[in-house]
Design a protein around this motif. Structure first.
Motif, PDB file in Angstrom:
ATOM      1  N   ASN A  36     -73.256  -9.908  30.105  1.00  0.00           N
ATOM      2  CA  ASN A  36     -72.826 -11.091  29.365  1.00  0.00           C
ATOM      3  C   ASN A  36     -73.780 -12.259  29.567  1.00  0.00           C
ATOM      4  N   ARG A  37     -74.157 -12.914  28.455  1.00  0.00           N
ATOM      5  CA  ARG A  37     -74.969 -14.125  28.458  1.00  0.00           C
ATOM      6  C   ARG A  37     -74.277 -15.164  27.575  1.00  0.00           C
ATOM      7  N   GLU A  38     -74.333 -16.419  27.997  1.00  0.00           N
ATOM      8  CA  GLU A  38     -73.764 -17.494  27.187  1.00  0.00           C
ATOM      9  C   GLU A  38     -74.848 -18.052  26.281  1.00  0.00           C
ATOM     10  N   VAL A  39     -74.677 -17.938  24.964  1.00  0.00           N
ATOM     11  CA  VAL A  39     -75.685 -18.374  24.002  1.00  0.00           C
ATOM     12  C   VAL A  39     -74.998 -19.155  22.881  1.00  0.00           C
ATOM     13  N   TYR A  40     -75.805 -19.733  21.999  1.00  0.00           N
ATOM     14  CA  TYR A  40     -75.284 -20.384  20.803  1.00  0.00           C
ATOM     15  C   TYR A  40     -75.244 -19.363  19.669  1.00  0.00           C
ATOM     16  N   ASP A  41     -74.080 -19.242  19.005  1.00  0.00           N
ATOM     17  CA  ASP A  41     -73.961 -18.286  17.911  1.00  0.00           C
ATOM     18  C   ASP A  41     -74.542 -18.853  16.628  1.00  0.00           C
ATOM     19  N   GLN A  42     -74.362 -18.133  15.488  1.00  0.00           N
ATOM     20  CA  GLN A  42     -74.974 -18.551  14.227  1.00  0.00           C
ATOM     21  C   GLN A  42     -74.387 -19.851  13.704  1.00  0.00           C
ATOM     22  N   TYR A  43     -73.244 -20.280  14.262  1.00  0.00           N
ATOM     23  CA  TYR A  43     -72.634 -21.538  13.848  1.00  0.00           C
ATOM     24  C   TYR A  43     -72.966 -22.686  14.790  1.00  0.00           C
ATOM     25  N   GLY A  44     -73.774 -22.423  15.800  1.00  0.00           N
ATOM     26  CA  GLY A  44     -74.142 -23.465  16.742  1.00  0.00           C
ATOM     27  C   GLY A  44     -73.140 -23.660  17.866  1.00  0.00           C
ATOM     28  N   ASP A  45     -72.165 -22.746  18.000  1.00  0.00           N
ATOM     29  CA  ASP A  45     -71.157 -22.867  19.050  1.00  0.00           C
ATOM     30  C   ASP A  45     -71.507 -21.940  20.220  1.00  0.00           C
ATOM     31  N   LEU A  46     -71.117 -22.368  21.437  1.00  0.00           N
ATOM     32  CA  LEU A  46     -71.339 -21.515  22.603  1.00  0.00           C
ATOM     33  C   LEU A  46     -70.469 -20.269  22.515  1.00  0.00           C
ATOM     34  N   ALA A  47     -71.058 -19.127  22.799  1.00  0.00           N
ATOM     35  CA  ALA A  47     -70.322 -17.870  22.749  1.00  0.00           C
ATOM     36  C   ALA A  47     -70.908 -16.919  23.784  1.00  0.00           C
ATOM     37  N   VAL A  48     -70.120 -15.937  24.195  1.00  0.00           N
ATOM     38  CA  VAL A  48     -70.566 -14.936  25.157  1.00  0.00           C
ATOM     39  C   VAL A  48     -71.013 -13.689  24.401  1.00  0.00           C
ATOM     40  N   TYR A  49     -72.282 -13.321  24.556  1.00  0.00           N
ATOM     41  CA  TYR A  49     -72.851 -12.144  23.926  1.00  0.00           C
ATOM     42  C   TYR A  49     -73.251 -11.140  25.009  1.00  0.00           C
ATOM     43  N   GLY A  50     -73.194  -9.874  24.669  1.00  0.00           N
ATOM     44  CA  GLY A  50     -73.649  -8.828  25.574  1.00  0.00           C
ATOM     45  C   GLY A  50     -75.137  -8.576  25.381  1.00  0.00           C
ATOM     46  N   GLU A  51     -75.936  -8.813  26.418  1.00  0.00           N
ATOM     47  CA  GLU A  51     -77.379  -8.584  26.342  1.00  0.00           C
ATOM     48  C   GLU A  51     -77.653  -7.113  26.634  1.00  0.00           C
ATOM     49  N   VAL A  52     -78.279  -6.437  25.677  1.00  0.00           N
ATOM     50  CA  VAL A  52     -78.575  -5.002  25.800  1.00  0.00           C
ATOM     51  C   VAL A  52     -80.085  -4.812  25.818  1.00  0.00           C
ATOM     52  N   LEU A  53     -80.600  -4.246  26.886  1.00  0.00           N
ATOM     53  CA  LEU A  53     -82.015  -3.902  26.964  1.00  0.00           C
ATOM     54  C   LEU A  53     -82.208  -2.521  26.352  1.00  0.00           C
ATOM     55  N   LEU A  54     -82.836  -2.472  25.180  1.00  0.00           N
ATOM     56  CA  LEU A  54     -83.024  -1.197  24.506  1.00  0.00           C
ATOM     57  C   LEU A  54     -84.017  -0.334  25.285  1.00  0.00           C
ATOM     58  N   HIS A  55     -83.742   0.965  25.365  1.00  0.00           N
ATOM     59  CA  HIS A  55     -84.543   1.888  26.168  1.00  0.00           C
ATOM     60  C   HIS A  55     -85.193   2.942  25.287  1.00  0.00           C
ATOM     61  N   GLY A  56     -85.956   2.478  24.283  1.00  0.00           N
ATOM     62  CA  GLY A  56     -86.735   3.397  23.478  1.00  0.00           C
ATOM     63  C   GLY A  56     -88.094   3.650  24.122  1.00  0.00           C
ATOM     64  N   SER A  57     -88.938   4.373  23.408  1.00  0.00           N
ATOM     65  CA  SER A  57     -90.228   4.750  23.983  1.00  0.00           C
ATOM     66  C   SER A  57     -91.169   3.568  24.154  1.00  0.00           C
ATOM     67  N   ASP A  58     -90.995   2.498  23.373  1.00  0.00           N
ATOM     68  CA  ASP A  58     -91.927   1.376  23.456  1.00  0.00           C
ATOM     69  C   ASP A  58     -91.220   0.037  23.658  1.00  0.00           C
ATOM     70  N   ASN A  59     -90.013   0.057  24.216  1.00  0.00           N
ATOM     71  CA  ASN A  59     -89.273  -1.188  24.421  1.00  0.00           C
ATOM     72  C   ASN A  59     -89.628  -1.895  25.729  1.00  0.00           C
ATOM     73  N   ALA A  60     -89.906  -1.130  26.777  1.00  0.00           N
ATOM     74  CA  ALA A  60     -90.098  -1.710  28.110  1.00  0.00           C
ATOM     75  C   ALA A  60     -91.569  -1.750  28.491  1.00  0.00           C
ATOM     76  N   ASP A  61     -91.989  -2.873  29.085  1.00  0.00           N
ATOM     77  CA  ASP A  61     -93.335  -3.013  29.643  1.00  0.00           C
ATOM     78  C   ASP A  61     -93.236  -2.816  31.155  1.00  0.00           C
ATOM     79  N   LEU A  62     -93.702  -1.673  31.620  1.00  0.00           N
ATOM     80  CA  LEU A  62     -93.623  -1.324  33.041  1.00  0.00           C
ATOM     81  C   LEU A  62     -94.981  -1.465  33.736  1.00  0.00           C
ATOM     82  N   THR A  63     -95.865  -2.275  33.141  1.00  0.00           N
ATOM     83  CA  THR A  63     -97.230  -2.392  33.656  1.00  0.00           C
ATOM     84  C   THR A  63     -97.263  -2.845  35.105  1.00  0.00           C
ATOM     85  N   ARG A  64     -96.466  -3.890  35.425  1.00  0.00           N
ATOM     86  CA  ARG A  64     -96.491  -4.424  36.791  1.00  0.00           C
ATOM     87  C   ARG A  64     -95.998  -3.391  37.798  1.00  0.00           C
TER      88      ARG A  64
END
Length: 631
Positions: A36-64
Motif C-alpha cells: 500500500n502507498r498513499e498517492v493522489y488519485d485521478q481526481y486529486g484526492d489522497l487514496a491508498v493504492y497497491g504498488e505492484v512491482l511487475l516481474h517480467g523479463s525486462d522489468n527489473a534492473d539488477l545491475t547493482r
C-alpha cells in the motif's frame, strides 16, 4: 529516492549450499505482492493504492546486485554490513513472478556472525530490499500502481517485513523448517496472477481499428439511406408501397442511430481506459526536489549532536548522496551528514530573532552546486569563468589549444589545394581536491535559538567565499589547494612607475590583435587601486581631460571587478572565460560535539571537492603589474 519494500514474505525453509569459499544462502527477495502507498488519485484526492512491482523479463534492473556493488545489510542500515550479494547470482523468475539471489555472510564481525546463526536457526528469516522506481503508471479502476521499471539497490535481513511472499528458500530435504505464517501467501499469489493488467499499445490499436471499421460501415449505411430517400421523392407510389417504404426507412434509420450510440459508448470507454494509465515519469524529479525542500539542516545537526539517527527526508537524502558519492563518501566517514546546497542558499542576510520563526524557504535548484552559491556575491562570479558541476570521475582531461591554425583558412581558385595549417593542443587535468571549513557554535545556541540556520549558513558561505578567492588569486599557493591562477597565467610589467592610460590602451590593443574579443575583456583589481584610477587624469598634460576610470566605472570602456585579494600594484585583465572550475558531487557536514565540549561548543565542518585551471589561449588573460621593467 530509495524506497523500501519490507515485504512480509512467509518465512520459507532455508536453503544452504557450499562452494570453495564457504556457505551461501539462496533467497527470494521480491514478488508481485502489492504494498500500500498513499498517492493522489485521478481526481486529486489522497487514496491508498497497491504498488505492484511487475516481474517480467525486462522489468527489473539488477545491475547493482550482479556487479557486486550492492551490499547485504541489517534493517537497511549501511553501518550494519552483513555480507555480499554474490555477483551474477540475481535473476527474475518470470513464471514464479519473484526475484532470487545468492548471499554470503561475512566471517568478520560479531553482527554478521550473529545474524547468520539466527538465520540458520530460523529466528530471523524476513527479507527486505531497497529499490527505486524508474517508470510506473496508475490503474485507477483497480487502485494499483503498476511499476514496469524498477532498480534494486540493496538487500536486508529485517525484523519486521511486510511482504509475506519473500524469504529463505525451502531446502530440498526439508530438514530445516522455519516458522510458517499460514496460507495467505498462496492466496495472494493466486490473486496476483489474475489481477488485471494495463492494456498494451497493440490492444489499444486493435480497438481503434475495430471502431474505425464500424464508423465506415455506418457511413455507408447512411449514404445508402439518403440515396434511397432521394430516389423515392421522384416516384409516384401507392399508399401501401409508400407506407412500406417509410417503414423500411424507419427501420434503417433506427439501426443507424443504434450503431452511432454504440460508437459513442466505445469512444467513452476508450477515453476512460486511457485515463486509467497515467504516465508519471516526472514524479521522480519532483520527489528529489521535495526531499531537498524538506531537508531540515538544524534538525540534522541536532540529531548528530545528540547521537540520534537521522529520520525522514534527512535520512533519505543522506542515503542517496552516500550511494552517489561511493568511495569518496568513505573518505568523509565520521559523524557526518550529506546536505543539499539549497539549505544554505535559503539563508537570509540576517537572523530572525522572533520566537515565532517561519520555516526557511528553499530555492528549487537546477543543479546542486555549492560553487554557484559562493560565486553569487564573489568577484569570481563577475568574471564569466567556466564551471563544470556534478563531476563524479577521479580525473578529467580538458583540451587546450596551444597554437592556432588561422593560416589554414583563406580563398583559393578552382582546383587549387586548400591552405595547410596546423592546430596544436595539449590537455590540462581536473582532479578533486577537498575544500573544508569549520564553524564552532555554542551548543545551547545551536539547539535552542530560533533562526540559527540563517546565522550558520551566512558564516559558512562568507568564510568559504573569502578562502576560495584567496586560494584562486593569492600571491602564494595554499597547501593542498590547486595552484593560484596568478602563478599560472602570464605576468607583464607596465613599464612605468605609475598607472598610465596609454599603456592600458596599448595592452588591450595587443590582446585583441592576438584574437581575443574586446567584448570579453574586463579588469579585476583592488578597491584601493580602483579609487586611485578614478583620481588619475588620462592625460596629465591636459588639465581638462577626464579620469582613467570615469563615472561609468569602466576603464577604456571595459568593466571592472574589485576585491581586496589583489595587491595595490597589480591587476588582472583579459578574457576570464579561460578559467575552468570543476565541482564534484556531494556536500558533507561533519558534526563534532566532542572537541570543544569542555567549552560548550559544537564544531561543524563542511567538505566538498573542487579544482580549477586555465584553459584559455596564451596571453588571453594577463597579470599586469606596475613597474619599470618590461616582462
Amino acid at each position: 529516492m530509495i524506497l523500501r519494500r519490507n515485504l512480509t514474505v512467509a518465512a520459507r525453509d532455508l536453503s544452504v549450499e557450499t562452494d570453495e569459499q564457504g556457505d551461501y544462502f539462496n533467497i527470494r527477495f521480491s514478488s508481485e505482492y502489492p504494498v500500500n502507498r498513499e498517492v493522489y488519485d485521478q481526481y486529486g484526492d489522497l487514496a491508498v493504492y497497491g504498488e505492484v512491482l511487475l516481474h517480467g523479463s525486462d522489468n527489473a534492473d539488477l545491475t547493482r546486485l550482479n556487479d557486486g556493488v550492492a551490499s547485504l545489510l541489517f534493517n537497511h542500515d549501511h553501518n550494519q554490513h552483513l555480507g555480499i550479494i554474490i555477483p551474477g547470482s540475481a535473476y527474475i523468475d518470470v513464471n514464479d513472478k519473484a526475484g532470487y539471489a545468492k548471499i554470503r555472510f561475512s566471517k568478520v564481525g560479531n553482527l554478521a556472525n550473529e545474524i547468520a546463526e539466527k538465520v540458520r536457526e530460523g529466528t530471523i528469516s524476513n527479507i527486505s530490499f531497497g529499490y527505486s522506481l524508474d517508470n510506473y503508471s496508475f490503474d485507477d479502476e483497480n487502485k494499483q500502481i503498476l511499476v514496469d521499471r524498477w532498480s534494486v539497490n540493496e538487500i536486508s535481513f529485517v525484523t519486521v517485513p511486510a511482504d509475506p511472499t519473500v524469504g529463505l528458500i525451502r531446502s530440498e530435504n526439508g530438514s530445516l523448517n522455519i516458522i510458517r505464517k499460514g496460507d495467505n501467501a498462496e492466496i495472494n499469489k493466486k490473486e496476483i496472477k489474475t489481477m488485471p493488467k494495463r492494456a498494451t499499445e497493440e490492444e489499444i490499436l486493435e480497438q481503434e481499428e475495430v471502431i474505425e471499421q464500424q464508423e465506415e460501415i455506418i457511413s455507408e449505411e447512411e449514404a445508402e439511406v439518403e440515396e434511397e430517400i432521394a430516389d423515392e421523392e421522384g416516384r409516384d407510389i401507392s399508399a401501401e408501397e409508400e407506407e412500406a417504404e417509410a417503414e423500411a426507412v424507419e427501420v434503417t434509420a433506427a439501426s443507424v442511430a443504434e450503431e452511432v450510440i454504440k460508437i459513442l459508448d466505445e469512444r467513452e470507454k476508450r477515453s476512460l481506459k486511457n485515463k486509467k494509465v497515467r504516465n508519471v515519469m516526472t514524479t521522480k524529479k519532483d520527489t528529489l526536489q521535495n526531499l531537498e525542500r524538506s531537508f531540515d539542516l538544524i534538525g540534522a545537526i541536532k540529531a548528530k549532536t545528540e547521537g540520534r539517527d537521522l529520520k525522514g527526508a534527512n535520512l533519505e537524502y543522506h542515503q542517496e548522496a552516500e550511494r552517489k558519492l561511493g568511495s569518496r563518501a568513505a573518505a568523509r566517514s565520521g559523524n557526518t551528514v550529506h546536505i543539499p546546497t539549497s539549505v544554505l542558499r535559503a539563508a537570509p542576510a540576517g537572523a530572525q530573532a522572533s520566537s515565532t520563526v517561519t520555516a526557511v524557504q528553499d530555492d528549487i535548484l537546477l543543479r546542486d552546486s555549492f560553487v554557484d552559491l559562493l560565486l553569487k556575491d564573489s568577484i569570481i562570479g563577475k568574471m564569466n569563468v567556466q564551471r563544470l558541476n556534478g563531476l563524479t570521475e577521479a580525473k578529467y582531461l580538458i583540451p587546450r589549444a596551444t597554437s592556432s591554425a588561422v593560416d589554414a583558412f583563406g580563398f583559393i581558385t578552382e582546383g587549387q589545394d586548400a591552405p595547410i595549417g596546423k592546430s596544436a593542443f595539449d590537455n590540462v587535468s581536473l582532479t578533486p581536491k577537498t575544500f573544508a571549513g569549520e564553524v564552532v557554535m555554542n551548543r545551547r545556541t545551536l539547539l535552542t535559538t530560533p533562526g540559527i540556520q540563517a546565522i550558520l549558513s551566512k558564516q559558512i558561505i562568507d568564510r568559504s567565499r573569502e578562502k576560495l578567492e584567496a586560494a584562486m588569486f593569492g600571491t602564494t599557493d595554499l597547501a593542498n589547494a590547486p595552484k593560484s591562477l596568478l602563478n599560472i597565467i602570464t605576468a607583464l610589467k607596465t613599464g612605468t612607475a605609475d598607472w598610465d592610460y596609454k599603456n592600458f590602451l596599448a595592452s588591450i590593443a595587443a590582446m585583441t590583435d592576438r584574437g581575443v574579443s574586446e567584448e570579453a575583456i574586463m579588469f579585476a583589481m583592488r578597491g584601493a587601486t580602483l579609487a586611485e584610477l578614478k583620481s588619475i587624469l588620462k592625460d596629465d598634460q591636459n588639465a581638462i581631460s577626464s579620469y582613467i576610470v570615469g563615472d561609468d566605472g569602466k576603464l577604456a570602456g571595459r568593466p571592472i571587478a574589485s576585491s581586496g585579494i589583489f595587491g595595490s600594484d597589480e591587476m588582472l585583465f583579459g578574457d576570464f572565460s579561460g578559467i575552468m572550475m570543476g565541482e564534484w558531487d556531494g556536500l558533507t557536514l561533519d558534526v563534532d560535539p566532542w572537541t570543544e565540549a569542555r567549552n560548550g561548543g559544537v564544531c561543524l565542518r563542511l567538505f566538498t571537492d573542487l579544482d580549477w585551471t586555465f584553459v584559455g589561449q596564451e596571453n588571453s588573460l594577463v597579470h599586469l603589474k606596475r613597474g619599470t621593467v618590461t616582462k
